[in-house]
Scaffold this motif. Structure first.
Motif, PDB file in Angstrom:
ATOM      1  N   ARG A  12       0.670  -1.186  -0.031  1.00 15.56           N
ATOM      2  CA  ARG A  12      -0.123   0.118  -0.058  1.00 15.56           C
ATOM      3  C   ARG A  12       0.989   1.209  -0.084  1.00 15.56           C
ATOM      4  NH1 ARG A  12      -4.028   2.289   4.805  1.00 15.56           N
ATOM      5  NH2 ARG A  12      -4.707   3.607   3.352  1.00 15.56           N
ATOM      6  N   LEU A  16       0.811   3.825  -2.832  1.00 15.69           N
ATOM      7  CA  LEU A  16       0.548   5.395  -2.681  1.00 15.69           C
ATOM      8  C   LEU A  16       1.744   6.337  -3.013  1.00 15.69           C
ATOM      9  CD1 LEU A  16      -0.994   5.163   0.913  1.00 15.69           C
ATOM     10  CD2 LEU A  16      -1.917   6.195  -1.391  1.00 15.69           C
ATOM     11  N   GLY A  19       1.603   6.546  -6.724  1.00 14.27           N
ATOM     12  CA  GLY A  19       0.524   7.569  -7.103  1.00 14.27           C
ATOM     13  C   GLY A  19       1.229   9.124  -6.826  1.00 14.27           C
ATOM     14  N   ALA A  20       1.641   9.383  -5.341  1.00 15.60           N
ATOM     15  CA  ALA A  20       1.984  10.554  -5.133  1.00 15.60           C
ATOM     16  C   ALA A  20       3.211  11.178  -6.015  1.00 15.60           C
ATOM     17  CB  ALA A  20       2.510  10.747  -3.753  1.00 15.60           C
ATOM     18  N   SER A  23       1.373  11.829  -9.578  1.00 18.29           N
ATOM     19  CA  SER A  23       0.659  13.102  -9.566  1.00 18.29           C
ATOM     20  C   SER A  23       1.579  14.347  -9.436  1.00 18.29           C
ATOM     21  CB  SER A  23      -0.188  12.991  -8.373  1.00 18.29           C
ATOM     22  OG  SER A  23       0.270  12.728  -7.159  1.00 18.29           O
ATOM     23  N   VAL A  94      -4.509  16.222  -5.530  1.00 22.43           N
ATOM     24  CA  VAL A  94      -4.021  14.920  -5.318  1.00 22.43           C
ATOM     25  C   VAL A  94      -2.609  14.800  -4.753  1.00 22.43           C
ATOM     26  CG1 VAL A  94      -3.541  13.046  -6.874  1.00 22.43           C
ATOM     27  CG2 VAL A  94      -5.645  14.378  -7.129  1.00 22.43           C
ATOM     28  N   TRP A  97      -3.094  15.127  -0.845  1.00 26.13           N
ATOM     29  CA  TRP A  97      -3.779  13.878  -0.477  1.00 26.13           C
ATOM     30  C   TRP A  97      -3.073  12.763  -0.359  1.00 26.13           C
ATOM     31  CZ3 TRP A  97      -9.201  14.361  -2.876  1.00 26.13           C
ATOM     32  CH2 TRP A  97      -9.962  15.353  -2.155  1.00 26.13           C
ATOM     33  N   SER A  98      -2.158  12.547  -1.363  1.00 27.93           N
ATOM     34  CA  SER A  98      -1.395  11.197  -1.616  1.00 27.93           C
ATOM     35  C   SER A  98      -0.073  11.472  -0.656  1.00 27.93           C
ATOM     36  CB  SER A  98      -0.665  11.040  -2.994  1.00 27.93           C
ATOM     37  OG  SER A  98      -1.881  11.007  -4.016  1.00 27.93           O
ATOM     38  N   ALA A 101      -1.593  10.523   2.845  1.00 28.87           N
ATOM     39  CA  ALA A 101      -1.980   9.291   3.110  1.00 28.87           C
ATOM     40  C   ALA A 101      -0.659   8.361   2.918  1.00 28.87           C
ATOM     41  CB  ALA A 101      -2.666   8.598   1.792  1.00 28.87           C
ATOM     42  N   LEU A 102       0.470   8.677   2.226  1.00 30.52           N
ATOM     43  CA  LEU A 102       1.692   8.040   2.408  1.00 30.52           C
ATOM     44  C   LEU A 102       2.384   8.275   3.548  1.00 30.52           C
ATOM     45  CD1 LEU A 102       3.715   6.417   0.750  1.00 30.52           C
ATOM     46  CD2 LEU A 102       4.663   8.386  -0.062  1.00 30.52           C
TER      47      LEU A 102
END
Length: 126
Positions: A12, A16, A19-20, A23, A94, A97-98, A101-102
């Motif tokens: 996960r 993440l 994705g981070a 983005s 994004v 948020w990423s 979350a990371l």
């Protein structure tokens, strides 16, 4: 059981992180394109290379998001279209948020509320 949770947590965190990173790269690329597009826009307006109708009243620029504008008597012109502003701020959201979350995945904070069980009271002995 902890090895499964650890592997899932790593997977996960890696997803993440990817994705981070993607983005952030997208937001940086869009920022760079908008910045390059707005570099000499005010100068072009002052030289009369941009027709806006009427006399030039004002030129200006901003760095977040990168934009340059010229205000004429009849209308105002800008280098950044509205859809690009929406895309820029969506990508920036994004990224935040990423990243958050990371950070919470890599360094989770203990939640004391999870130790509570029905029927048991904390700090009370029988």
């Amino acid at each position: 059981m902890t090895n499964i949770r650890t592997a899932a947590g790593r997977r996960r965190a890696m997803l993440l992180g990817i994705g981070a990173g993607l983005s952030l790269a997208s937001a940086g690329t869009l920022y760079g394109l908008l910045y390059v597009r707005s570099l000499d826009y005010g100068e072009r307006c002052e030289r009369g290379l941009v027709s806006g109708g009427g006399r030039l009243l004002e030129t200006g620029a901003s760095w977040l998001p990168p934009d340059a504008w010229c205000r004429f008597e009849d209308r105002s012109l800008s280098t950044t279209p509205f859809w690009a502003l929406l895309l820029f701020y969506a990508l920036l959201t994004v990224v935040v948020w990423s990243g958050t979350a990371l950070l919470h995945t890599v360094r989770p904070r203990p939640n004391p509320g999870l130790d509570w069980q029905p029927g048991h009271t904390a700090g009370r002995s029988r």
